[in-house]
Each structure stands twice: as C-alpha cells, then as structure tokens.
Design a protein around this motif. Structure first.
Motif, PDB file in Angstrom:
ATOM      1  N   LEU A 134     114.355  51.272  33.666  1.00 53.66           N
ATOM      2  CA  LEU A 134     115.217  52.453  33.776  1.00 53.66           C
ATOM      3  C   LEU A 134     116.305  52.439  32.709  1.00 53.66           C
ATOM      4  CD1 LEU A 134     115.739  53.109  37.598  1.00 53.66           C
ATOM      5  CD2 LEU A 134     114.516  54.516  35.951  1.00 53.66           C
ATOM      6  N   LEU A 135     116.817  51.269  32.385  1.00 55.08           N
ATOM      7  CA  LEU A 135     117.849  51.172  31.353  1.00 55.08           C
ATOM      8  C   LEU A 135     117.314  51.669  30.014  1.00 55.08           C
ATOM      9  CD1 LEU A 135     120.592  50.329  30.238  1.00 55.08           C
ATOM     10  CD2 LEU A 135     119.720  47.982  30.058  1.00 55.08           C
ATOM     11  N   ILE A 136     116.114  51.239  29.642  1.00 51.05           N
ATOM     12  CA  ILE A 136     115.529  51.683  28.374  1.00 51.05           C
ATOM     13  C   ILE A 136     115.254  53.178  28.405  1.00 51.05           C
ATOM     14  CG2 ILE A 136     113.590  51.416  26.774  1.00 51.05           C
ATOM     15  CD1 ILE A 136     113.358  48.509  27.797  1.00 51.05           C
ATOM     16  N   ILE A 137     114.780  53.683  29.550  1.00 58.43           N
ATOM     17  CA  ILE A 137     114.550  55.134  29.677  1.00 58.43           C
ATOM     18  C   ILE A 137     115.840  55.896  29.440  1.00 58.43           C
ATOM     19  CG2 ILE A 137     114.013  56.990  31.317  1.00 58.43           C
ATOM     20  CD1 ILE A 137     111.910  55.095  32.559  1.00 58.43           C
ATOM     21  N   PHE A 138     116.934  55.441  30.039  1.00 58.98           N
ATOM     22  CA  PHE A 138     118.208  56.143  29.864  1.00 58.98           C
ATOM     23  C   PHE A 138     118.725  56.021  28.436  1.00 58.98           C
ATOM     24  CE2 PHE A 138     118.582  56.314  34.538  1.00 58.98           C
ATOM     25  CZ  PHE A 138     118.993  57.626  34.656  1.00 58.98           C
ATOM     26  N   LEU A 139     118.502  54.900  27.791  1.00 60.54           N
ATOM     27  CA  LEU A 139     118.897  54.770  26.376  1.00 60.54           C
ATOM     28  C   LEU A 139     118.122  55.772  25.518  1.00 60.54           C
ATOM     29  CD1 LEU A 139     119.139  50.878  26.064  1.00 60.54           C
ATOM     30  CD2 LEU A 139     121.048  52.508  25.917  1.00 60.54           C
ATOM     31  N   LEU A 140     116.846  55.937  25.824  1.00 60.36           N
ATOM     32  CA  LEU A 140     116.044  56.923  25.092  1.00 60.36           C
ATOM     33  C   LEU A 140     116.489  58.351  25.408  1.00 60.36           C
ATOM     34  CD1 LEU A 140     112.506  55.310  25.457  1.00 60.36           C
ATOM     35  CD2 LEU A 140     113.802  55.587  23.337  1.00 60.36           C
ATOM     36  N   ILE A 141     116.893  58.599  26.660  1.00 63.96           N
ATOM     37  CA  ILE A 141     117.433  59.916  27.013  1.00 63.96           C
ATOM     38  C   ILE A 141     118.704  60.197  26.212  1.00 63.96           C
ATOM     39  CG2 ILE A 141     118.519  61.265  28.863  1.00 63.96           C
ATOM     40  CD1 ILE A 141     116.514  59.963  30.809  1.00 63.96           C
ATOM     41  N   ASP A 142     119.558  59.180  26.055  1.00 66.92           N
ATOM     42  CA  ASP A 142     120.758  59.333  25.220  1.00 66.92           C
ATOM     43  C   ASP A 142     120.374  59.729  23.801  1.00 66.92           C
ATOM     44  OD1 ASP A 142     122.233  58.492  27.430  1.00 66.92           O
ATOM     45  OD2 ASP A 142     122.339  56.411  26.750  1.00 66.92           O
ATOM     46  N   LEU A 143     119.365  59.040  23.241  1.00 65.87           N
ATOM     47  CA  LEU A 143     118.916  59.357  21.879  1.00 65.87           C
ATOM     48  C   LEU A 143     118.319  60.761  21.811  1.00 65.87           C
ATOM     49  CD1 LEU A 143     117.238  56.005  20.719  1.00 65.87           C
ATOM     50  CD2 LEU A 143     119.394  56.994  19.920  1.00 65.87           C
ATOM     51  N   HIS A 160     115.709  66.404  14.603  1.00 66.85           N
ATOM     52  CA  HIS A 160     114.575  66.912  15.389  1.00 66.85           C
ATOM     53  C   HIS A 160     113.522  65.820  15.588  1.00 66.85           C
ATOM     54  CE1 HIS A 160     111.856  70.028  16.954  1.00 66.85           C
ATOM     55  NE2 HIS A 160     110.899  69.377  16.314  1.00 66.85           N
ATOM     56  N   THR A 161     113.265  65.046  14.539  1.00 62.73           N
ATOM     57  CA  THR A 161     112.292  63.954  14.627  1.00 62.73           C
ATOM     58  C   THR A 161     112.767  62.883  15.590  1.00 62.73           C
ATOM     59  OG1 THR A 161     111.640  64.374  12.330  1.00 62.73           O
ATOM     60  CG2 THR A 161     110.998  62.257  13.281  1.00 62.73           C
ATOM     61  N   LEU A 162     114.058  62.562  15.543  1.00 65.14           N
ATOM     62  CA  LEU A 162     114.637  61.586  16.469  1.00 65.14           C
ATOM     63  C   LEU A 162     114.428  62.040  17.906  1.00 65.14           C
ATOM     64  CD1 LEU A 162     116.400  59.126  17.243  1.00 65.14           C
ATOM     65  CD2 LEU A 162     118.416  60.597  16.895  1.00 65.14           C
ATOM     66  N   ALA A 163     114.724  63.312  18.181  1.00 68.51           N
ATOM     67  CA  ALA A 163     114.548  63.856  19.535  1.00 68.51           C
ATOM     68  C   ALA A 163     113.097  63.785  19.967  1.00 68.51           C
ATOM     69  CB  ALA A 163     115.055  65.297  19.587  1.00 68.51           C
ATOM     70  N   ALA A 164     112.187  64.109  19.058  1.00 69.02           N
ATOM     71  CA  ALA A 164     110.765  64.132  19.386  1.00 69.02           C
ATOM     72  C   ALA A 164     110.255  62.743  19.773  1.00 69.02           C
ATOM     73  CB  ALA A 164     109.968  64.667  18.203  1.00 69.02           C
ATOM     74  N   TYR A 165     110.579  61.732  18.959  1.00 67.22           N
ATOM     75  CA  TYR A 165     110.077  60.382  19.241  1.00 67.22           C
ATOM     76  C   TYR A 165     110.784  59.755  20.437  1.00 67.22           C
ATOM     77  CZ  TYR A 165     107.009  60.245  15.213  1.00 67.22           C
ATOM     78  OH  TYR A 165     105.976  60.492  14.327  1.00 67.22           O
ATOM     79  N   ALA A 166     112.067  60.084  20.630  1.00 64.37           N
ATOM     80  CA  ALA A 166     112.774  59.596  21.819  1.00 64.37           C
ATOM     81  C   ALA A 166     112.129  60.174  23.074  1.00 64.37           C
ATOM     82  CB  ALA A 166     114.251  59.979  21.752  1.00 64.37           C
ATOM     83  N   GLU A 167     111.766  61.457  23.020  1.00 63.50           N
ATOM     84  CA  GLU A 167     111.139  62.100  24.176  1.00 63.50           C
ATOM     85  C   GLU A 167     109.759  61.497  24.454  1.00 63.50           C
ATOM     86  OE1 GLU A 167     111.435  66.507  25.931  1.00 63.50           O
ATOM     87  OE2 GLU A 167     110.531  66.421  23.929  1.00 63.50           O
ATOM     88  N   LEU A 168     109.018  61.196  23.402  1.00 63.76           N
ATOM     89  CA  LEU A 168     107.710  60.557  23.581  1.00 63.76           C
ATOM     90  C   LEU A 168     107.880  59.167  24.192  1.00 63.76           C
ATOM     91  CD1 LEU A 168     104.651  60.827  23.096  1.00 63.76           C
ATOM     92  CD2 LEU A 168     105.020  59.764  20.843  1.00 63.76           C
ATOM     93  N   GLY A 169     108.905  58.436  23.750  1.00 67.09           N
ATOM     94  CA  GLY A 169     109.187  57.122  24.324  1.00 67.09           C
ATOM     95  C   GLY A 169     109.553  57.204  25.794  1.00 67.09           C
ATOM     96  N   ILE A 170     110.323  58.237  26.159  1.00 63.80           N
ATOM     97  CA  ILE A 170     110.675  58.459  27.576  1.00 63.80           C
ATOM     98  C   ILE A 170     109.410  58.643  28.397  1.00 63.80           C
ATOM     99  CG2 ILE A 170     111.764  60.072  29.191  1.00 63.80           C
ATOM    100  CD1 ILE A 170     113.779  60.690  26.859  1.00 63.80           C
TER     101      ILE A 170
END
Length: 202
Positions: A134-143, A160-170
């Motif tokens: 959950l901690l990593i998920i929330f860090l990715l949500i922050d990104l 936009h690319t940062l948001a896209a890959y962060a969302e994929l990681g989530i």
C-alpha cells in the motif's frame, strides 16, 4: 432502575481486495489511453464509473463497518475522484450540451488534482504503518497527481509521461495487493507477502 446497553457486532468481510481490484482495473484502462496505446475516453468511462467509483465506494462502506477509518477514507475519497473525473470527461465531450463544454477550463481540473495530491500525501504517511504494498501504491499515486498537475499547468514536458507510467504502476501493484490480501485471508496464512509496516511512527 439500571439500563443495560447491548452492542451487536456485525461481522463483514475485509473489502480491501475488492477495492484494490477496482483501483487496478480503472488505472490499467486509463493508463492505456495516457500511454497512447488506446485513444479516446468513451470506453474508459464505464471502468471509471463502475470499477473506479462504485467498487471503491462499496469498499469504503464496508471499511467503515470494520471501523477502519484509514481504508474507508481512502476508498471513499478515490471513489468520488473517479465520479468527478468521469463527469468532467462527459462535460468536455459535450454530453450535457455545447454550453457546458465550451466553458470547460482544464486548469480547474488542475486545482482538483492539487487537492488530491495534498490528500494523497497525508494518506502516504498513514500507509507507512499499513504495509509496504500500500505504501508503494500511495507513492505512485503521489507521482500520478504530480504528473497530472504538471501536465495541466505545463510545468515540464514529461509530466504526461510521468502520470501515465505512475498510473500503470498503480494498476500492477494494486492487482498484486488485491490478490495477495485475498489469498492470505482465504488460506489463513501468509501466502503472498505484502511487507510489514515500517514502524517509523509507531
């Protein structure tokens, strides 16, 4: 005359695996559009409304029954995020008429993303004492929100690319978290690790 107070406890299942599954599905579909693998928002909308919004809202209600303020607040807040974003997309697409569509200012979404980034940072602190997945998920949500804000306000080219890959990681981490928590509960033992709390604040 003494008055007896009787408390009845209703036992409900842990809604976290379902809530994380909803989060995983909506972020997987939405990230495909941000990454340019798919185009348009028409078929992102059903997943935003039903998996992103309604499924997490159901998880929110049952976490309140669990007296889990952290989980209920997280699922509830992000459920309404997806309700809000879906309605915003519908307005921009002109479903409610040209007048509303013509008055849509994307920077107002940017300020909504700022609010959710602030909220997510608080939730990240709480996730430190929950588990590492959950901690990593929330860090990715922050990104994700940082990237969305940067994209809306034009802060930097790769936002936009940062948001896209962060969302994929989530999406991927949420699938794992959902499966791990489900199987750990189902088998009554640690079947898949989710990582112990860091123990910094407790």
């Amino acid at each position: 005359m003494s008055q007896e107070i009787q408390q009845i406890k209703t036992i409900v299942a842990d809604p976290t695996p379902l809530g994380l599954f909803g989060l995983a599905m909506v972020t997987l579909v939405a990230s495909s559009q941000k990454l340019g693998i798919t185009s348009g928002l028409s078929l992102v909308l059903p997943w935003a409304i039903f998996l992103g919004a309604f499924v997490q809202l159901i998880a929110c209600f049952f976490d309140f029954k669990h007296n889990n303020t952290f989980g209920a607040t997280a699922f509830g807040a992000y459920a309404f995020f997806w309700f809000g974003i879906a309605l915003s997309w519908l307005i921009k697409m002109g479903i409610f008429g040209e007048v509303l569509s013509s008055q849509a200012d994307t920077k107002q979404l940017g300020f909504a993303f700022v609010g959710y980034l602030i909220f997510s940072l608080f939730m990240t602190l709480g996730a430190v004492e929950t588990n590492k997945v959950l901690l990593i998920i929330f860090l990715l949500i922050d990104l994700l929100f940082f990237g969305l804000i940067g994209d809306v306000f034009g802060w930097f080219h790769s936002a936009h690319t940062l948001a896209a890959y962060a969302e994929l990681g989530i999406a991927f981490l949420s699938f794992y978290g959902s499966g791990a928590m489900l199987l750990n509960k189902h088998f009554g033992k640690l079947f898949l690790p989710i990582g112990k709390p860091l123990g910094i604040f407790k």
